[in-house]
Design a protein around this motif. Structure first.
Motif, PDB file in Angstrom:
ATOM      1  N   PRO A 290      52.823  36.823  42.230  1.00 33.09           N
ATOM      2  CA  PRO A 290      52.800  37.418  43.577  1.00 33.09           C
ATOM      3  C   PRO A 290      51.455  37.225  44.275  1.00 33.09           C
ATOM      4  O   PRO A 290      51.387  37.254  45.502  1.00 33.09           O
ATOM      5  CB  PRO A 290      53.057  38.904  43.312  1.00 33.09           C
ATOM      6  CG  PRO A 290      53.536  39.014  41.920  1.00 33.09           C
ATOM      7  CD  PRO A 290      53.128  37.790  41.180  1.00 33.09           C
ATOM      8  N   CYS A 291      50.419  37.030  43.497  1.00 33.37           N
ATOM      9  CA  CYS A 291      49.085  36.829  44.065  1.00 33.37           C
ATOM     10  C   CYS A 291      49.069  35.677  45.058  1.00 33.37           C
ATOM     11  O   CYS A 291      48.341  35.694  46.032  1.00 33.37           O
ATOM     12  CB  CYS A 291      48.098  36.569  42.936  1.00 33.37           C
ATOM     13  SG  CYS A 291      46.440  36.189  43.469  1.00 33.37           S
ATOM     14  N   ALA A 292      49.904  34.675  44.810  1.00 37.12           N
ATOM     15  CA  ALA A 292      49.828  33.448  45.617  1.00 37.12           C
ATOM     16  C   ALA A 292      50.785  33.455  46.801  1.00 37.12           C
ATOM     17  O   ALA A 292      50.888  32.470  47.513  1.00 37.12           O
ATOM     18  CB  ALA A 292      50.134  32.239  44.726  1.00 37.12           C
ATOM     19  N   GLU A 293      51.472  34.586  47.024  1.00 35.19           N
ATOM     20  CA  GLU A 293      52.610  34.496  47.940  1.00 35.19           C
ATOM     21  C   GLU A 293      52.258  34.414  49.419  1.00 35.19           C
ATOM     22  O   GLU A 293      53.089  34.020  50.218  1.00 35.19           O
ATOM     23  CB  GLU A 293      53.614  35.612  47.672  1.00 35.19           C
ATOM     24  CG  GLU A 293      53.193  36.979  48.137  1.00 35.19           C
ATOM     25  CD  GLU A 293      54.137  38.074  47.610  1.00 35.19           C
ATOM     26  OE1 GLU A 293      53.892  39.231  47.906  1.00 35.19           O
ATOM     27  OE2 GLU A 293      55.106  37.741  46.888  1.00 35.19           O
TER      28      GLU A 293
ATOM     29  N   THR B  50      42.898  32.918  52.819  1.00 34.73           N
ATOM     30  CA  THR B  50      42.951  33.545  51.498  1.00 34.73           C
ATOM     31  C   THR B  50      44.371  34.028  51.211  1.00 34.73           C
ATOM     32  O   THR B  50      45.211  34.091  52.102  1.00 34.73           O
ATOM     33  CB  THR B  50      42.044  34.804  51.442  1.00 34.73           C
ATOM     34  OG1 THR B  50      42.551  35.769  52.370  1.00 34.73           O
ATOM     35  CG2 THR B  50      40.598  34.487  51.805  1.00 34.73           C
ATOM     36  N   CYS B  51      44.591  34.415  49.953  1.00 32.03           N
ATOM     37  CA  CYS B  51      45.812  35.137  49.638  1.00 32.03           C
ATOM     38  C   CYS B  51      45.586  36.596  50.032  1.00 32.03           C
ATOM     39  O   CYS B  51      44.484  36.965  50.439  1.00 32.03           O
ATOM     40  CB  CYS B  51      46.160  35.013  48.150  1.00 32.03           C
ATOM     41  SG  CYS B  51      45.023  35.900  47.057  1.00 32.03           S
ATOM     42  N   GLN B  52      46.597  37.420  49.893  1.00 33.34           N
ATOM     43  CA  GLN B  52      46.460  38.802  50.373  1.00 33.34           C
ATOM     44  C   GLN B  52      45.442  39.583  49.552  1.00 33.34           C
ATOM     45  O   GLN B  52      44.930  40.598  49.997  1.00 33.34           O
ATOM     46  CB  GLN B  52      47.825  39.502  50.404  1.00 33.34           C
ATOM     47  CG  GLN B  52      48.463  39.768  49.052  1.00 33.34           C
ATOM     48  CD  GLN B  52      49.261  38.579  48.520  1.00 33.34           C
ATOM     49  OE1 GLN B  52      49.011  37.431  48.863  1.00 33.34           O
ATOM     50  NE2 GLN B  52      50.218  38.875  47.654  1.00 33.34           N
ATOM     51  N   MET B  53      45.131  39.147  48.332  1.00 34.18           N
ATOM     52  CA  MET B  53      44.131  39.853  47.516  1.00 34.18           C
ATOM     53  C   MET B  53      42.780  39.165  47.578  1.00 34.18           C
ATOM     54  O   MET B  53      41.847  39.539  46.882  1.00 34.18           O
ATOM     55  CB  MET B  53      44.592  39.908  46.061  1.00 34.18           C
ATOM     56  CG  MET B  53      45.917  40.575  45.860  1.00 34.18           C
ATOM     57  SD  MET B  53      46.723  39.872  44.404  1.00 34.18           S
ATOM     58  CE  MET B  53      48.433  40.210  44.771  1.00 34.18           C
ATOM     59  N   ARG B  54      42.718  38.135  48.332  1.00 36.55           N
ATOM     60  CA  ARG B  54      41.480  37.373  48.515  1.00 36.55           C
ATOM     61  C   ARG B  54      40.987  36.746  47.209  1.00 36.55           C
ATOM     62  O   ARG B  54      39.786  36.640  46.970  1.00 36.55           O
ATOM     63  CB  ARG B  54      40.382  38.245  49.146  1.00 36.55           C
ATOM     64  CG  ARG B  54      40.811  38.847  50.476  1.00 36.55           C
ATOM     65  CD  ARG B  54      39.728  39.683  51.093  1.00 36.55           C
ATOM     66  NE  ARG B  54      38.597  38.887  51.508  1.00 36.55           N
ATOM     67  CZ  ARG B  54      38.538  38.185  52.630  1.00 36.55           C
ATOM     68  NH1 ARG B  54      39.564  38.198  53.453  1.00 36.55           N
ATOM     69  NH2 ARG B  54      37.485  37.492  52.939  1.00 36.55           N
ATOM     70  N   MET B  55      41.929  36.377  46.349  1.00 39.60           N
ATOM     71  CA  MET B  55      41.540  35.683  45.131  1.00 39.60           C
ATOM     72  C   MET B  55      41.618  34.186  45.356  1.00 39.60           C
ATOM     73  O   MET B  55      40.742  33.428  44.946  1.00 39.60           O
ATOM     74  CB  MET B  55      42.427  36.115  43.979  1.00 39.60           C
ATOM     75  CG  MET B  55      42.204  37.593  43.643  1.00 39.60           C
ATOM     76  SD  MET B  55      43.355  38.210  42.446  1.00 39.60           S
ATOM     77  CE  MET B  55      42.665  37.502  40.964  1.00 39.60           C
ATOM     78  N   TYR B  56      42.679  33.750  45.971  1.00 40.55           N
ATOM     79  CA  TYR B  56      42.711  32.364  46.449  1.00 40.55           C
ATOM     80  C   TYR B  56      41.855  32.331  47.697  1.00 40.55           C
ATOM     81  O   TYR B  56      42.010  33.151  48.594  1.00 40.55           O
ATOM     82  CB  TYR B  56      44.133  31.979  46.837  1.00 40.55           C
ATOM     83  CG  TYR B  56      45.019  31.551  45.683  1.00 40.55           C
ATOM     84  CD1 TYR B  56      45.088  30.211  45.324  1.00 40.55           C
ATOM     85  CD2 TYR B  56      45.794  32.460  45.000  1.00 40.55           C
ATOM     86  CE1 TYR B  56      45.912  29.793  44.298  1.00 40.55           C
ATOM     87  CE2 TYR B  56      46.623  32.067  43.962  1.00 40.55           C
ATOM     88  CZ  TYR B  56      46.678  30.731  43.615  1.00 40.55           C
ATOM     89  OH  TYR B  56      47.493  30.320  42.597  1.00 40.55           O
ATOM     90  N   ARG B  57      40.955  31.365  47.784  1.00 41.99           N
ATOM     91  CA  ARG B  57      40.102  31.263  48.967  1.00 41.99           C
ATOM     92  C   ARG B  57      39.929  29.807  49.367  1.00 41.99           C
ATOM     93  O   ARG B  57      39.676  28.952  48.525  1.00 41.99           O
ATOM     94  CB  ARG B  57      38.710  31.823  48.665  1.00 41.99           C
ATOM     95  CG  ARG B  57      38.701  33.225  48.119  1.00 41.99           C
ATOM     96  CD  ARG B  57      37.280  33.648  47.826  1.00 41.99           C
ATOM     97  NE  ARG B  57      36.705  34.200  49.012  1.00 41.99           N
ATOM     98  CZ  ARG B  57      36.444  35.489  49.172  1.00 41.99           C
ATOM     99  NH1 ARG B  57      36.670  36.334  48.203  1.00 41.99           N
ATOM    100  NH2 ARG B  57      35.941  35.935  50.288  1.00 41.99           N
TER     101      ARG B  57
HETATM  102 CU   LIG Z   1      46.091  36.750  45.392  1.00 42.86          CU
END
Ligand SMILES: [Cu+2]
Length: 120
Positions: A70-73, A107-114
């Motif tokens: 879900p992190c990448a959605e 970013t992703c919604q959790m700002r892990m993908y940037r």
């Molecule tokens: Cu994420």
């Protein structure tokens, strides 16, 4: 003599590791032609993560999400007011238009993908 060779090989290896982890910077991918720019979403990184685009012109980014977590959605472009839901395994085109030269983060919604759009 053999020891020296082994030491040299070791030094070369250390140099390579240092270069790889600390000195190599991700290359900015320049827009080529008018086609979409493909961005792979996998393993917590966008590839490429730094993309050069012209300012003031619409650019198509083709997100290819391989990471099912879900992190990448989502792909969010805060400054551009864009929020895209990325399907897994199915490319999604997102049209963006950075208004002025500068850097625009996505970013992703959790700002892990940037990632960064570099508008020129
Ligand atoms: Cu994420």
């Amino acid at each position: 003599m053999e020891n020296i060779l082994i030491n040299l090989a070791g030094l070369a290896l250390i140099g390579l590791i240092v270069w790889w982890f600390w000195l190599s910077r991700p290359q900015a991918r320049r827009m080529s032609g008018a086609g979409p720019i493909e961005i792979i979403v996998d393993n917590g990184v966008y590839t490429p993560a730094r993309i050069e685009v012209p300012a003031g012109k619409p650019v198509t980014l083709r997100f290819v999400r391989k990471d099912p977590s879900p992190c990448a959605e989502k792909a969010l472009f805060d400054e551009l007011g864009i929020s895209a839901d990325l399907p897994v395994g199915k490319p999604l085109d997102v049209i963006v238009m950075p208004p002025r030269p500068g850097e625009y983060e996505f970013t992703c919604q959790m700002r892990m993908y940037r990632g960064t759009l570099v508008a020129r």
